[in-house]
Design a protein around this motif. Structure first.
Motif, PDB file in Angstrom:
ATOM      1  N   LEU A  48      -0.730  -3.300  -5.858  1.00  8.63           N
ATOM      2  CA  LEU A  48      -0.305  -1.983  -5.378  1.00  8.63           C
ATOM      3  C   LEU A  48      -1.568  -1.187  -5.109  1.00  8.63           C
ATOM      4  N   TYR A  49      -1.704  -0.684  -3.900  1.00  7.93           N
ATOM      5  CA  TYR A  49      -2.950  -0.076  -3.437  1.00  7.93           C
ATOM      6  C   TYR A  49      -2.654   1.317  -2.893  1.00  7.93           C
ATOM      7  N   VAL A  50      -3.405   2.317  -3.323  1.00 12.69           N
ATOM      8  CA  VAL A  50      -3.206   3.684  -2.854  1.00 12.69           C
ATOM      9  C   VAL A  50      -4.348   4.088  -1.930  1.00 12.69           C
ATOM     10  N   THR A  51      -3.998   4.674  -0.792  1.00 11.35           N
ATOM     11  CA  THR A  51      -5.008   5.203   0.122  1.00 11.35           C
ATOM     12  C   THR A  51      -4.385   6.291   0.992  1.00 11.35           C
TER      13      THR A  51
ATOM     14  N   GLU B 285      -7.135   1.679   6.992  1.00  7.49           N
ATOM     15  CA  GLU B 285      -7.286   0.814   5.818  1.00  7.49           C
ATOM     16  C   GLU B 285      -5.952   0.177   5.453  1.00  7.49           C
ATOM     17  N   ALA B 286      -4.899   0.966   5.463  1.00  7.13           N
ATOM     18  CA  ALA B 286      -3.562   0.456   5.136  1.00  7.13           C
ATOM     19  C   ALA B 286      -3.106  -0.583   6.146  1.00  7.13           C
ATOM     20  N   LEU B 287      -3.338  -0.329   7.427  1.00  2.00           N
ATOM     21  CA  LEU B 287      -2.911  -1.263   8.463  1.00  2.00           C
ATOM     22  C   LEU B 287      -3.646  -2.600   8.344  1.00  2.00           C
TER      23      LEU B 287
ATOM     24  N   THR C 208       0.829  -1.200   0.000  1.00  2.00           N
ATOM     25  CA  THR C 208       0.000   0.000   0.000  1.00  2.00           C
ATOM     26  C   THR C 208       0.866   1.253   0.000  1.00  2.00           C
ATOM     27  N   PHE C 209       0.496   2.215  -0.858  1.00  2.00           N
ATOM     28  CA  PHE C 209       1.089   3.546  -0.842  1.00  2.00           C
ATOM     29  C   PHE C 209       0.193   4.418   0.030  1.00  2.00           C
ATOM     30  N   LEU C 210       0.736   4.904   1.124  1.00  2.00           N
ATOM     31  CA  LEU C 210      -0.035   5.673   2.096  1.00  2.00           C
ATOM     32  C   LEU C 210       0.577   7.053   2.255  1.00  2.00           C
ATOM     33  N   GLY C 211      -0.258   8.063   2.292  1.00  2.00           N
ATOM     34  CA  GLY C 211       0.246   9.408   2.505  1.00  2.00           C
ATOM     35  C   GLY C 211      -0.847  10.434   2.307  1.00  2.00           C
ATOM     36  N   PRO C 212      -0.583  11.687   2.693  1.00  2.00           N
ATOM     37  CA  PRO C 212      -1.575  12.743   2.504  1.00  2.00           C
ATOM     38  C   PRO C 212      -1.703  13.110   1.033  1.00  2.00           C
ATOM     39  N   SER C 213      -2.700  13.944   0.717  1.00  2.00           N
ATOM     40  CA  SER C 213      -2.880  14.418  -0.653  1.00  2.00           C
ATOM     41  C   SER C 213      -1.631  15.169  -1.101  1.00  2.00           C
ATOM     42  N   GLY C 214      -1.204  14.907  -2.348  1.00  2.58           N
ATOM     43  CA  GLY C 214      -0.047  15.585  -2.893  1.00  2.58           C
ATOM     44  C   GLY C 214       1.290  15.016  -2.475  1.00  2.58           C
ATOM     45  N   SER C 215       1.293  13.829  -1.850  1.00  3.15           N
ATOM     46  CA  SER C 215       2.549  13.259  -1.355  1.00  3.15           C
ATOM     47  C   SER C 215       3.289  12.440  -2.401  1.00  3.15           C
ATOM     48  N   GLY C 216       2.655  12.158  -3.546  1.00  3.55           N
ATOM     49  CA  GLY C 216       3.319  11.430  -4.623  1.00  3.55           C
ATOM     50  C   GLY C 216       2.871  10.000  -4.810  1.00  3.55           C
ATOM     51  N   LYS C 217       1.957   9.528  -3.987  1.00  4.06           N
ATOM     52  CA  LYS C 217       1.576   8.116  -4.059  1.00  4.06           C
ATOM     53  C   LYS C 217       0.810   7.782  -5.344  1.00  4.06           C
TER      54      LYS C 217
END
Length: 357
Positions: free
Chosen positions: A190-193, A198-200, A35-44
């Motif tokens: 590969l999952y973006v959130t 959800e990621a955990l 999972t790619f996890l991060g705030p908006s605009g972080s590049g995920k």
């Protein structure tokens, strides 16, 4: 990791002087859920779109099964994609939507029909083939999107915030369904959130993004219990931060304001730092602290009833506010009252000392 199915090597994407993604390095094992996890605009999402082929990297390379993806067009990459807003064709039936990737790949009609039925059954929509998307609920439409992405059995499945449009209860239900589908099919995902919980719940590993870079990557447990930076500790779950300076660093431990914790990285004495400790790792007692190591005195500011648990917000003597989370039985025994003195204590192995940046 031996023979990863997917390799991202120093990839980046720049828009003029702005780096949307930079120095992304990642190896993904076959069958892994990352999972790619991060705030908006972080590049995920930018990174996910480079893997999909919708965005071209300005540097670095991507390999799938040892072959460079750069020269391969989107429709030939053998990659399935699930978007947040489903992207179903409204004029096509459910079965036609699911069959579309097979039709584009020239799969004969008898084989198409068989694989569509198998995919529909896998996502729990057997018998829904003649319906239009508008005749389905949000959760059912998301299952159609999943079936369409999986029906041609791609080597890699990409999912861009696929549950973002669903309500909380349905999100939690679909999280489990996607987990079960992943285990049954063994597809690499590969999952973006931006949803930490959800990621955990879903991931084998999580890559935490910030400012276009991967801040830390590891298992859900490792990221939660052993964050390496203040950002990761703050972004995943709830964390108390007590600011100070590194004192008497010794091997893997150090002190901040007299309190002992585990050093996340090698920090020198005098470095600005925070001691980070999770609310559930704090033990609360009524009354004043005797002043031992890893004990703090404060005043109860607020008590928040959460049913199975209770949050106690404690104001320390220097004005810092910390949160302790107690289970219901423990909270009843503690008998705290707003305005009363309280003592907080924790084990040194439950605290992390991180650079204050």
């Amino acid at each position: 990791m031996s023979d990863p199915i997917l390799k991202l090597v120093d990839i980046g994407k720049a828009y003029g002087p702005v780096d949307a993604a930079k120095d992304i390095n990642l190896h993904v094992a076959e069958g892994e859920f990352v999972t790619f996890l991060g705030p908006s605009g972080s590049g995920k999402t930018t990174t996910l779109m480079m893997v999909a082929g919708f965005t071209q990297p300005t540097e670095g390379g991507i390999e799938l099964k040892g072959k460079p993806l750069d020269p391969i067009p989107v429709w030939k990459r053998d990659i399935g994609m699930v978007f947040q807003h489903y992207a179903l064709f409204p004029h096509m039936s459910v079965a036609q939507n699911v069959a579309f990737p097979l039709e584009m790949r020239g799969v004969p009609k008898p084989e198409r029909r068989k694989r569509v039925e198998e995919a529909m059954e896998l996502v729990g929509l057997a018998g829904f083939g003649t319906r239009l998307p508008k005749e389905l609920s949000g959760g059912q439409q998301q299952r159609v999107a999943l079936a369409r992405a999986m029906v041609f059995k791609p080597q890699l499945l990409l999912m861009d915030e696929p549950l973002g449009a669903l309500d909380k209860k349905l999100r939690e239900h679909m999280q489990l369904e996607i987990m079960h589908l992943h285990k049954n099919m063994g597809t690499t995902v590969l999952y973006v959130t931006h949803d930490q919980e959800e990621a955990l719940v879903m991931s084998d590993r999580i890559a935490v993004f910030q400012n276009g870079r991967i801040e830390q990557i590891g298992s859900p447990r490792a990221l939660y219990e052993a964050p390496e930076t203040k950002f990761v500790a703050d972004f995943i779950g709830e964390t108390n931060f007590i600011a100070g300076q590194v004192e008497s660093a010794n091997g893997g431990t150090a002190r901040v304001r007299g309190m002992v914790g585990q050093l996340a990285r090698d920090l020198r004495d005098g470095t600005a730092a925070v001691l980070a400790v999770r609310p559930e790792r704090l033990h609360v007692q009524a009354g004043d602290s005797p002043g031992d190591d890893n004990m703090l005195s404060g005043t109860v500011k607020e008590l928040i009833y959460l049913g199975q648990s209770r949050k106690a917000i404690i104001t320390l003597e220097d004005g810092t506010e910390v949160v302790a989370l107690e289970q219901a039985a423990q909270a009843e025994a503690t008998a705290l009252e707003p305005g009363a003195a309280a003592t907080l204590s924790f084990r040194s192995e439950d605290a992390r000392i991180l650079a204050d940046v």
